[in-house]
Design a protein around this motif. Structure first.
Motif, PDB file in Angstrom:
ATOM      1  N   ARG A   1      -4.573 -16.500 -22.005  1.00  0.00           N
ATOM      2  CA  ARG A   1      -5.142 -17.781 -21.561  1.00  0.00           C
ATOM      3  C   ARG A   1      -6.008 -17.582 -20.330  1.00  0.00           C
ATOM      4  N   ARG A   2      -6.931 -18.504 -20.137  1.00  0.00           N
ATOM      5  CA  ARG A   2      -7.790 -18.407 -18.957  1.00  0.00           C
ATOM      6  C   ARG A   2      -6.970 -18.561 -17.685  1.00  0.00           C
ATOM      7  N   GLY A   3      -7.308 -17.750 -16.705  1.00  0.00           N
ATOM      8  CA  GLY A   3      -6.644 -17.865 -15.426  1.00  0.00           C
ATOM      9  C   GLY A   3      -5.268 -17.227 -15.392  1.00  0.00           C
ATOM     10  N   GLU A   4      -4.960 -16.437 -16.386  1.00  0.00           N
ATOM     11  CA  GLU A   4      -3.637 -15.850 -16.472  1.00  0.00           C
ATOM     12  C   GLU A   4      -3.685 -14.392 -16.008  1.00  0.00           C
ATOM     13  N   VAL A   5      -2.597 -13.921 -15.404  1.00  0.00           N
ATOM     14  CA  VAL A   5      -2.460 -12.481 -15.167  1.00  0.00           C
ATOM     15  C   VAL A   5      -1.576 -11.957 -16.290  1.00  0.00           C
ATOM     16  N   PHE A   6      -2.214 -11.247 -17.203  1.00  0.00           N
ATOM     17  CA  PHE A   6      -1.536 -10.838 -18.429  1.00  0.00           C
ATOM     18  C   PHE A   6      -1.342  -9.334 -18.409  1.00  0.00           C
ATOM     19  N   GLY A   7      -0.165  -8.885 -18.736  1.00  0.00           N
ATOM     20  CA  GLY A   7       0.116  -7.453 -18.664  1.00  0.00           C
ATOM     21  C   GLY A   7       0.279  -6.812 -20.019  1.00  0.00           C
ATOM     22  N   LEU A   8      -0.180  -5.578 -20.121  1.00  0.00           N
ATOM     23  CA  LEU A   8       0.121  -4.747 -21.288  1.00  0.00           C
ATOM     24  C   LEU A   8       1.061  -3.674 -20.778  1.00  0.00           C
ATOM     25  N   LEU A   9       2.275  -3.709 -21.289  1.00  0.00           N
ATOM     26  CA  LEU A   9       3.293  -2.808 -20.801  1.00  0.00           C
ATOM     27  C   LEU A   9       3.687  -1.880 -21.947  1.00  0.00           C
ATOM     28  N   GLY A  10       3.826  -0.616 -21.640  1.00  0.00           N
ATOM     29  CA  GLY A  10       4.230   0.296 -22.709  1.00  0.00           C
ATOM     30  C   GLY A  10       4.247   1.712 -22.189  1.00  0.00           C
ATOM     31  N   PRO A  11       4.929   2.598 -22.881  1.00  0.00           N
ATOM     32  CA  PRO A  11       4.978   3.991 -22.444  1.00  0.00           C
ATOM     33  C   PRO A  11       3.623   4.672 -22.645  1.00  0.00           C
ATOM     34  N   ASN A  12       3.481   5.868 -22.118  1.00  0.00           N
ATOM     35  CA  ASN A  12       2.247   6.630 -22.342  1.00  0.00           C
ATOM     36  C   ASN A  12       2.052   6.834 -23.838  1.00  0.00           C
ATOM     37  N   GLY A  13       0.803   6.684 -24.279  1.00  0.00           N
ATOM     38  CA  GLY A  13       0.531   6.903 -25.694  1.00  0.00           C
ATOM     39  C   GLY A  13       0.890   5.721 -26.565  1.00  0.00           C
TER      40      GLY A  13
ATOM     41  N   VAL B   1      -3.116  -3.274 -17.301  1.00  0.00           N
ATOM     42  CA  VAL B   1      -2.378  -2.268 -18.055  1.00  0.00           C
ATOM     43  C   VAL B   1      -1.422  -1.582 -17.098  1.00  0.00           C
ATOM     44  N   THR B   2      -0.195  -1.440 -17.504  1.00  0.00           N
ATOM     45  CA  THR B   2       0.745  -0.808 -16.590  1.00  0.00           C
ATOM     46  C   THR B   2       1.877  -0.157 -17.365  1.00  0.00           C
ATOM     47  N   HIS B   3       2.483   0.850 -16.778  1.00  0.00           N
ATOM     48  CA  HIS B   3       3.792   1.228 -17.297  1.00  0.00           C
ATOM     49  C   HIS B   3       4.838   1.106 -16.202  1.00  0.00           C
ATOM     50  N   ASN B   4       4.434   0.418 -15.155  1.00  0.00           N
ATOM     51  CA  ASN B   4       5.349   0.175 -14.061  1.00  0.00           C
ATOM     52  C   ASN B   4       6.066  -1.153 -14.285  1.00  0.00           C
ATOM     53  N   VAL B   5       7.324  -1.069 -14.743  1.00  0.00           N
ATOM     54  CA  VAL B   5       8.057  -2.256 -15.153  1.00  0.00           C
ATOM     55  C   VAL B   5       8.337  -3.179 -13.975  1.00  0.00           C
ATOM     56  N   ILE B   6       8.623  -2.588 -12.837  1.00  0.00           N
ATOM     57  CA  ILE B   6       8.992  -3.409 -11.680  1.00  0.00           C
ATOM     58  C   ILE B   6       7.801  -4.252 -11.238  1.00  0.00           C
ATOM     59  N   GLU B   7       6.630  -3.612 -11.229  1.00  0.00           N
ATOM     60  CA  GLU B   7       5.429  -4.340 -10.853  1.00  0.00           C
ATOM     61  C   GLU B   7       5.179  -5.470 -11.850  1.00  0.00           C
ATOM     62  N   ALA B   8       5.360  -5.144 -13.131  1.00  0.00           N
ATOM     63  CA  ALA B   8       5.118  -6.133 -14.176  1.00  0.00           C
ATOM     64  C   ALA B   8       5.984  -7.358 -13.956  1.00  0.00           C
ATOM     65  N   GLU B   9       7.212  -7.123 -13.534  1.00  0.00           N
ATOM     66  CA  GLU B   9       8.135  -8.222 -13.369  1.00  0.00           C
ATOM     67  C   GLU B   9       7.678  -9.173 -12.270  1.00  0.00           C
ATOM     68  N   THR B  10       7.033  -8.633 -11.241  1.00  0.00           N
ATOM     69  CA  THR B  10       6.714  -9.484 -10.102  1.00  0.00           C
ATOM     70  C   THR B  10       5.347 -10.136 -10.186  1.00  0.00           C
TER      71      THR B  10
END
Lengths: 273, 320
Positions: free
Chosen positions: B30-42, B194-203
């Motif tokens: 959605r517009r104005g959203e901080v959207f994360g893609l979380l996943g392991p390498n590859g 894009v991140t694989h840092n789960v803690i960051e994603a949570e916050t």
């Protein structure tokens, strides 16, 4: 999902906002200037030692050849001075630029440019122009020292102001093509080195001493025309028409090779076609 | 208003080996959203992002960004979005200031605007002391921050940031998230991270998609993803040497525990956890116990659960 009539297949999107306006793309000349300026600053920041190596190599060749070639207005002396001067251009514009683009491509650095709204020609011409500019001081020094060492007139050294950009265009275009199309970084480096070696071997020696086959090869090399144009100006009364014709060949090859480089860039930058 | 920003339906078959980096991924941001893609390498995150930024063309599917079809017009991507990739080689030999200014110029800004935005961004991120240093000679985190600064010069309605805070210290991280928040508040900027840092994603994320093996396993708010683990808790038991063999509750749990050396990790209901804790804090089990921890689920648990459910075809704990 909101209620929508089943029949409206392409969905005229009544609830959707209008497409966002596109930011303006960078225009060719300002973008070219920005790339050129950034590339020039690299020389200062990275203090590219290879720029000095380029000049030292050519000065070394002059000194070495002085041991076997007499000074004075003979063909050999002219070929040595003109050849080693243009060699600086080949070293930097062909060899170093091929390595630069090869590295940029191998490390994903091209993505940076590919995700900016820049015309491909701006990136290629900006980088090629900067690399050609890097060669000017080295070429002038080599030519001046060479003319002194071999007793040639300094009167027409100004012709380098035309030879360097035109031979630079031709060679940097080739260098960029090698760097951008080589499948691996090492191959880009190899091609750049080979090109420079060809310019060295075929440029410094006078053509009259070469076998026919080698002379043909020499004619295929764009740097040859820069060497010839420069060598002619050591005559007491230079044949300016011939000089102009040689430079015209450089310009034509430059146009072709830079166009090819722009296409190579487009291909390399967007690998998914 | 439903501000649909983009939809992908991509199946990517690459080369002869048919590696499907993205296997039919569909996402709405959605517009104005901080959207994360979380996943392991590859997992296919970068492949996805490269298609979104016009660097790769999907084999199938569609990408709609702010009303523009980027599969048909990949050349529009640079005029819609600012991209921070993982590599800095294009900027390494420029000073921090020139990297930002040049990037702005190449985003089509006139010279004066580019200089003004450069100064504003360097001040905003606290990069002024580094302005004259070459990007390539900075530490990893500083270099990342300098590249992030360059990505901000020349405002775009969408920012695509591929692991922007890798290697950064907490101060730099805070500067990044403050800059993102400011743009969202002032311009309604959408951010795809894009991140694989789960803690960051949570916050920092509003919503997150967990990507694994080229598929989206789940897509929701961090809170709801945590709820996917069913309100179950995580119990960790560490034994001095081996688990005691003759405690019936433990024998029953042993099959479901993830065992790594002396450590057992169990995801279980609060009731069973209570029973287990009672069992291991008395009698022969207590003698064998070195340590135990009991914790409520984190996004990491949800993430691991989703990954495990996908990977080992284990009975998963997804609530419909």
């Amino acid at each position: 999902m909101t209620a929508s009539a089943e029949a409206t297949a392409p969905a005229a999107t009544p609830g959707r906002p209008a497409p966002a306006p596109l930011a303006p793309a960078a225009r060719l000349l300002p973008a070219l200037a920005a790339v050129y300026r950034a590339q020039l600053s690299r020389a200062r920041v990275a203090r590219m030692p290879l720029l000095f190596v380029a000049t030292f190599q050519s000065l070394g060749i002059l000194v070495m050849m002085r041991g076997v070639v007499d000074s004075g207005g003979n063909d050999s002396a002219r070929a040595v001075v003109a050849g080693s001067s243009v060699l600086v251009v080949a070293f930097v514009a062909l060899n170093l630029l091929a390595q630069y683009f090869g590295r940029l491509r191998a490390t994903g650095g091209l993505d940076h440019y590919a995700t900016l709204p820049v015309p491909p020609a701006a990136v290629v011409l900006g980088a090629a122009g900067a690399y050609a500019s890097f060669t000017l001081p080295g070429t002038l020094v080599t030519a001046a020292v060479g003319a002194g060492l071999f007793g040639l007139p300094w009167a027409h050294l100004w012709i380098l102001l035309a030879v360097v950009p035109l031979a630079g265009a031709a060679l940097s275009g080739l260098g960029a093509v090698c760097g951008l199309l080589a499948p691996r970084q090492e191959i880009a480096t190899l091609l750049g080195q080979l090109g420079m070696s060809a310019a060295l071997l075929l440029g410094v020696l006078p053509a009259s001493r070469m076998p026919e086959a080698v002379r043909l090869l020499r004619d295929l090399l764009p740097s040859t025309y820069g060497v010839e144009a420069f060598a002619r100006t050591f005559d007491a009364a230079p044949d300016w028409a011939a000089v102009g014709a040689d430079l015209a060949v450089c310009a034509a090859v430059g146009l072709l090779s830079l166009t090819a480089a722009t296409r190579a860039y487009r291909r390399a930058a967007v690998s998914g076609r | 208003m439903r501000g649909l920003v983009k939809t992908y339906r991509t199946g990517r078959g690459a080369k002869a080996a048919e590696v499907r980096a993205n296997d039919g991924i569909s996402l709405d941001v959605r517009r104005g959203e901080v959207f994360g893609l979380l996943g392991p390498n590859g997992a296919g995150k970068s492949t996805l992002v490269r298609q979104l930024t016009g660097l790769l063309r999907p084999d199938e599917g569609s990408i709609d960004v702010l009303g523009h079809d980027l599969v048909r017009h990949p050349e529009r991507a640079p005029r819609l979005l600012g991209y921070l990739g993982q590599e800095s080689t294009a900027l390494d030999e420029l000073t921090v200031a020139l990297a930002a200014e040049t990037t702005g110029r190449l985003r089509g800004l006139p010279a004066r605007r580019a200089r003004a935005e450069r100064d504003a961004v360097l001040a905003e991120l606290g990069l002024e002391p580094l302005a004259d240093r070459p990007v390539g000679r900075l530490s990893g985190g500083q270099r990342r921050l300098a590249c992030f600064g360059a990505a901000l010069v020349g405002e775009r309605p969408l920012l695509v940031l591929d692991e922007p805070t890798t290697g950064m210290d907490p101060v730099a991280r805070r500067a990044v998230w403050a800059a993102v928040d400011r743009r969202r508040a002032e311009h309604g900027t959408t951010v795809l991270l894009v991140t694989h840092n789960v803690i960051e994603a949570e916050t920092v994320l509003d919503r997150v998609a967990v990507v694994h093996g080229g598929r989206v396993l789940a897509c929701d708010t961090p809170g709801r993803l945590k709820a996917l683990v069913d309100g179950r808790v995580r119990l960790e038991l560490v034994w001095r040497t081996d688990a005691p063999p003759d405690v019936p509750v433990l024998a029953a749990a042993a099959g479901r525990a993830r065992v790594s050396g002396r450590r057992w990790t169990l995801r279980t209901t609060p009731e069973e956890a209570r029973e287990l804790v009672a069992a291991v804090t008395s009698g022969p089990a207590f003698a064998a116990l070195d340590d135990f921890t009991l914790a409520t689920p984190t996004l990491e648990d949800a993430y691991l659960d989703l990954g495990a459910a996908q990977g080992a075809d284990r009975e998963g704990g997804q609530a419909g």
